[in-house]
Design an enzyme around this catalytic site. Structure first.
Site, mmCIF file in Angstrom:
data_model
loop_
_atom_site.group_PDB
_atom_site.id
_atom_site.type_symbol
_atom_site.label_atom_id
_atom_site.label_comp_id
_atom_site.label_asym_id
_atom_site.label_seq_id
_atom_site.Cartn_x
_atom_site.Cartn_y
_atom_site.Cartn_z
ATOM 1 N N TYR A 142 0.796 -1.224 0.000
ATOM 2 C CA TYR A 142 0.000 0.000 0.000
ATOM 3 C C TYR A 142 0.835 1.284 0.000
ATOM 4 O O TYR A 142 0.296 2.372 0.171
ATOM 5 C CB TYR A 142 -0.987 0.000 1.183
ATOM 6 C CG TYR A 142 -2.057 -1.086 1.079
ATOM 7 C CD1 TYR A 142 -2.339 -1.692 -0.137
ATOM 8 C CD2 TYR A 142 -2.774 -1.495 2.186
ATOM 9 C CE1 TYR A 142 -3.306 -2.686 -0.240
ATOM 10 C CE2 TYR A 142 -3.747 -2.483 2.098
ATOM 11 C CZ TYR A 142 -4.006 -3.081 0.879
ATOM 12 O OH TYR A 142 -4.974 -4.061 0.780
ATOM 13 N N LYS A 199 5.073 -15.208 2.887
ATOM 14 C CA LYS A 199 5.181 -16.047 1.685
ATOM 15 C C LYS A 199 6.677 -16.092 1.360
ATOM 16 O O LYS A 199 7.120 -15.729 0.272
ATOM 17 C CB LYS A 199 4.339 -15.405 0.562
ATOM 18 C CG LYS A 199 4.181 -16.250 -0.668
ATOM 19 C CD LYS A 199 3.269 -17.457 -0.499
ATOM 20 C CE LYS A 199 3.259 -18.297 -1.757
ATOM 21 N NZ LYS A 199 2.558 -19.582 -1.575
ATOM 22 N N ASP A 231 -0.995 -18.449 2.241
ATOM 23 C CA ASP A 231 -2.049 -19.202 1.558
ATOM 24 C C ASP A 231 -2.581 -20.326 2.453
ATOM 25 O O ASP A 231 -3.785 -20.537 2.576
ATOM 26 C CB ASP A 231 -1.592 -19.722 0.185
ATOM 27 C CG ASP A 231 -0.155 -20.211 0.169
ATOM 28 O OD1 ASP A 231 0.532 -20.106 1.200
ATOM 29 O OD2 ASP A 231 0.283 -20.724 -0.882
ATOM 30 N N ASP A 255 -4.582 -7.386 5.736
ATOM 31 C CA ASP A 255 -5.881 -6.839 5.353
ATOM 32 C C ASP A 255 -6.831 -7.993 5.032
ATOM 33 O O ASP A 255 -7.970 -8.050 5.528
ATOM 34 C CB ASP A 255 -5.688 -5.934 4.124
ATOM 35 C CG ASP A 255 -6.893 -5.057 3.854
ATOM 36 O OD1 ASP A 255 -7.851 -5.103 4.640
ATOM 37 O OD2 ASP A 255 -6.874 -4.326 2.849
ATOM 38 N N ASP A 259 -10.100 -9.570 7.529
ATOM 39 C CA ASP A 259 -11.498 -9.633 7.079
ATOM 40 C C ASP A 259 -12.012 -11.062 7.189
ATOM 41 O O ASP A 259 -13.140 -11.304 7.615
ATOM 42 C CB ASP A 259 -11.626 -9.164 5.619
ATOM 43 C CG ASP A 259 -11.852 -7.660 5.514
ATOM 44 O OD1 ASP A 259 -11.357 -6.933 6.387
ATOM 45 O OD2 ASP A 259 -12.516 -7.222 4.559
HETATM 46 MG MG MG Z 1 -10.170 -4.295 4.433
#
Ligand code: MG
Ligand code: NAI
Length: 378
Positions: A142, A199, A231, A255, A259
């Site tokens: 980001y 990863k 993963d 992120d 969720d």
């Molecule tokens: Mg989010």
């Protein structure tokens, strides 16, 4: 002298405007009962709707107030049709701007299933789900190092650069270990454990992240080391949530994982979060503005209210203020009691054992929590 905390309030769009007022109500009630500090709430409009009306994402004074604040309480941004020239969501610069400009490097997202909520995962209960995702919040995928290449009017290429730095990795991993020291361990075995999610079998940035994890872990011998590829983590988190205590990871991966973890705790309406740095703290529910249910007084305010509880815990730690700590636990107890009683809950929690219940409104749930706080025996 009684300390007064200046809290900037940014309800934003949609259900943000409904859940944040309930949070203020609850914070005020808990502050009164804990009786050792005061709040000064300073509210500003902001977000997509505000942008449509004014052409600005938020008033300039709001940013100045944030820089002078003790904490920031945020709702959500994003409104259908509120898009800036170039295509970005109106309001997004408030959120990302705060995270970067106030250097809120740690995004803390607890996944705790309360007793009065049915698990959506067969065979799991509140005894199995109590971990926290510690997500790096100021670098990774980001960082604003991205671009596109147009040749002859054809959009040919798009690049997003992922940045992992030693400074960024060190401070988030240290934050995760320090937090783990203050927690009670994993539900499965009571062991203090920090799980490094990466990863590193493919990505250089993840190899550096894991290397720094190992360096820092050396200083915390009482905490168990644990590694998992991101993963694989998406299925372990759901299959065996009881194994996890503190989960530390980079920005984009965190992120997604956080969720996903909301599935374990009763949905988006239950998920709180904190964005904290050395100096500033911003507290917001994980969910967005939920235009599908906005304006109907049916959003679950608990994610926002538990974010308010996280704000108190952070203030307690930062200012060594035990009355804030007390107020935080008063709020959590009140939420837990309302859930266990099982009578007043918003529609998103009326499933399983509670499928036949007449749902309560957002403000009725806020009132129920305030009642419990006022009746608490501190
Ligand atoms: Mg989010
Ligand atoms: P969302 O989180 O707003 O909603 C997803 C689903 O969860 C919807 O079905 C909604 O009804 C439900 N939900 C959300 N909060 C709830 C609550 N408190 N109680 C009960 N149910 C709840 O995500 P969505 O629909 O993808 O995005 C809507 C808008 O919000 C978009 O503009 C998006 O960009 C923005 N957004 C903003 C965020 C922020 O401000 N931090 C985070 C995520 C999305």
């Amino acid at each position: 002298m009684t300390r007064t905390y200046k809290v900037v309030v940014l309800p934003g769009d949609g259900v943000g405007r409904e859940v944040v007022p309930e949070t203020i109500k609850v914070l005020q009630a808990a502050g009164d009962v804990a009786n050792g500090f005061n709040f000064e709430f300073i509210e500003f409009p902001c977000g997509g709707k505000y942008y449509k009306e004014t052409g600005k994402e938020w008033p300039e004074e709001a940013w100045e107030a944030c820089k002078k604040s003790d904490a920031i309480l945020f709702g959500a941004i994003g409104w259908p049709g509120a898009i800036k020239p170039g295509g970005a969501l109106a309001g997004i610069d408030i959120l990302l701007g705060m995270r970067f400009s106030l250097d809120l490097y740690a995004n803390l997202r607890p996944a705790k299933l309360y007793e009065g909520i049915d698990s959506r995962i067969l065979g799991k209960s509140s005894k199995d789900v109590n971990f926290i995702v510690v997500r790096e919040n100021t670098e990774g995928l980001y960082v604003p190092i991205r671009g596109t290449l147009d040749r002859g009017g054809v959009e040919e290429l798009a690049v997003d650069v992922r940045v992992i730095t030693r400074k960024g990795a060190e401070r988030i991993i240290r934050h995760a270990f320090d937090l783990c020291m203050r927690r009670g361990g994993a539900p499965a075995d009571g062991k203090k454990r920090v799980t490094c999610v990466d990863k590193s079998n493919v990505l250089e940035g993840c190899r550096l992240f894991r290397k720094i994890y190992d360096e820092i872990a050396e200083n915390y011998r009482e905490i168990e080391r644990d590694y998992v590829y991101v993963d694989a983590m998406t299925q372990w988190m759901i299959r065996a949530p009881e194994h996890y205590d503190v989960v530390v990871t980079s920005n984009f991966q965190g992120d997604i994982l956080s969720d996903l973890s909301s599935v374990l705790i009763g949905g988006m309406g239950m998920a709180p979060s904190a964005n904290v740095g050395e100096k500033y703290g911003m507290f917001e529910p994980v969910h967005g503005s939920a235009p599908d249910i906005a304006g109907q007084n049916k959003a679950n305010p608990m994610g926002s209210i538990l974010s308010g509880k996280m704000m108190l815990e952070w203030l307690a730690l930062k200012h060594r203020d035990t009355s804030c700590e007390k107020a935080a636990s008063i709020i959590e107890d009140a939420v837990a009691q309302v859930l266990i009683e099982g009578k007043r809950r918003t529609p998103d929690l009326c499933y399983g054992r509670y499928a036949g219940l007449t749902p309560s409104t957002t403000s009725e749930v806020g009132d129920a929590i305030v009642e419990k706080i006022e009746a608490s025996s501190f």
